[in-house]
Design an enzyme around this catalytic site. Structure first.
Site, PDB file in Angstrom:
ATOM      1  N   HIS A  85     -29.376   9.684   1.726  1.00  0.00           N
ATOM      2  CA  HIS A  85     -29.052   8.524   0.875  1.00  0.00           C
ATOM      3  C   HIS A  85     -29.959   7.327   1.175  1.00  0.00           C
ATOM      4  O   HIS A  85     -30.091   6.434   0.349  1.00  0.00           O
ATOM      5  CB  HIS A  85     -27.574   8.138   1.021  1.00  0.00           C
ATOM      6  N   ASP A  97     -26.522  15.245   3.315  1.00  0.00           N
ATOM      7  CA  ASP A  97     -27.045  13.901   3.554  1.00  0.00           C
ATOM      8  C   ASP A  97     -28.130  13.877   4.624  1.00  0.00           C
ATOM      9  O   ASP A  97     -28.129  13.028   5.518  1.00  0.00           O
ATOM     10  CB  ASP A  97     -25.921  12.933   3.925  1.00  0.00           C
ATOM     11  N   SER A 140     -27.886   3.822   9.876  1.00  0.00           N
ATOM     12  CA  SER A 140     -27.689   5.121   9.238  1.00  0.00           C
ATOM     13  C   SER A 140     -28.989   5.922   9.301  1.00  0.00           C
ATOM     14  O   SER A 140     -30.059   5.425   8.966  1.00  0.00           O
ATOM     15  CB  SER A 140     -27.263   4.923   7.789  1.00  0.00           C
TER      16      SER A 140
END
Length: 446
Positions: free
Chosen positions: A93, A123, A203
């Protein structure tokens, strides 16, 4: 600002090395782990061009004579180097809509990168740094063994969220095999949970243990809770990378097997052949699923990631030597892929160009574009669009496909596990009249 950033990083390493030399009690296992992993953690910056398609903005543009149909956005995240050739792993993402990707290393140098593989369901995305100087040294992170986790053990999240330097938070491994549920659907059932804060921009960075080894990739924080962060475990990361780094996805060679890590009853690891592709060079020399690999290219291997990294290095070679427990040393001659081979590997199907004679037999115009499917395999991604033999592919994305050569060229440019849009036609015979039904769908490339 750049000078300050470099000074801070240099000062950190100077102080830790000074303390190491003097045996300071400040050098805890946590400090050692962080010092070991910092050179592997990168900042990822992206730019995305987003089309303006909502009614208000389109009306506003037309009314005032503005010709802007797109707008630019940027985002920041973190990543971790998994190969010293410049391969970086991050969350999908973070880069999924990026038109440009830049990666900043721990030394402050920034390089452009391209996405070479992606898996939105898990992901995870794999990036390749481009135009790296030949004399540069970059550091790949060390992987912990899959499943080598202890509840309550200290863990550290590391990121480089804003390109201003690394951020570190510590905590414990709170839980493993957590479910993540969205809209009553279980998306993941093996997630790691930690109370080490995963800050915005972290992230895609690593979650490490006190040995400085990767145990997970930072995934997200729960917006409705404080002190809860999640990470994708190494076991799944290795599994996805084993699919990402197959030679046929990045070159014109194919060896034909997927490795996996096995942990025995004594806690020792070894590599087993998880899958052998039908008709591959590996199958032709008698290798079967379940066989144990001890060495590949004269290098001892203990984990699947070791094999995957070597296969990346050998993606354009003609031969590779593998030592098996069951079969001894085998010299594997890798296939050189033709355009037909590439379509079989990546789309799980065989195609034929529509020559005038074939067009006439099918009741099509003489110069009808596209390729007709002559065979489709059980694991073909085309089955997601319910395609079958005799269906015709016209376009992949915005590119017209009218030859096997063009198909091979396009497939070589699309990252592994990337979503692709396919336009095609199905020939229908209704009361002895030929009709064409348009087929349009999305699928994921092998």
């Amino acid at each position: 600002m750049k000078f300050v950033k470099l000074s801070i990083v240099s000062l950190f390493f100077f102080m830790t090395q000074f303390c190491f030399a003097t045996g300071s009690v400040r050098i805890t296992p946590l400090v050692k782990a962080v010092s070991k992993v910092l050179p592997s953690v990168v900042n990822i910056g992206t730019e995305s061009i987003i089309p303006i398609n909502d009614r208000f903005n389109l009306f506003f543009n037309d009314f005032f004579g503005v010709h802007r149909r797109y707008y630019k956005t940027s985002s920041l995240g973190s990543g971790v180097i998994i190969h010293d050739a410049g391969l970086v792993l991050t969350n999908d993402h973070v880069v999924s809509r990026a038109s440009r990707i830049s990666v900043t290393l721990h030394n402050g140098k920034t390089y452009d990168a391209v996405k070479i593989a992606g898996n939105s369901e898990n992901d995870l995305a794999l990036l390749k740094l481009i135009n790296l100087p030949k004399n540069i040294t970059i550091h790949a992170i060390e992987f912990a063994l899959p499943g080598d986790l202890m509840l309550g053990e200290p863990v550290v999240t590391v990121g480089n969220p804003f390109g201003l330097g690394h951020t570190i938070t510590s905590g414990v491994l709170s839980a493993k095999n957590r479910n993540i549920i969205e809209h009553d659907e279980v998306l993941f059932d093996d997630i790691l949970q930690t109370d080490a804060a995963i800050n915005p921009g972290n992230s895609g960075g690593p979650l490490i243990n006190l040995d400085g080894k990767l145990i997970g990739i930072n995934l997200a924080i729960r917006p409705d809770s404080q002190g809860i962060g999640f990470a994708i475990p190494t076991e799944r990361v290795e599994e996805i990378l084993a699919e990402f780094l197959l030679p046929f996805k990045f070159g014109k060679r194919s060896c034909g097997f997927i490795p996996e890590t096995i942990i025995d009853a004594e806690g020792k690891s070894y590599v087993k052949v998880k899958k052998v592709f039908s008709g591959s060079p590996t199958e032709r020399v008698g290798v079967k699923a379940g066989m144990i690999i001890r060495e590949i290219a004269r290098t001892k291997v203990n984990q699947a990631i070791d094999v995957s990294r070597i296969l990346w290095d050998k993606r354009n070679d003609t031969k590779i030597k593998i030592l098996f427990d069951e079969a001894g040393l085998i010299s594997l001659k890798m296939d050189e892929l033709s355009d037909d081979d590439i379509s079989r590997c990546r789309l799980g199907a065989e195609f034929q160009e529509i020559i005038p004679r074939l067009a006439e037999a099918l009741g099509l115009p003489e110069n009808f574009p596209g390729l007709i499917i002559t065979d489709i395999m059980p694991e073909s991604p085309l089955l997601k669009g319910h395609l079958s033999q005799s269906d015709i592919i016209i376009k992949i994305g915005n590119v017209e496909i009218n030859s096997l050569e063009k198909l091979g060229e396009i497939l070589n440019k699309i990252p592994s596990q990337e979503k692709i849009r396919i336009l095609g036609f199905r020939i229908l015979d209704i009361r002895n009249k030929m009709y064409l039904k348009k087929i349009y769908f999305e699928t994921t490339l092998n």
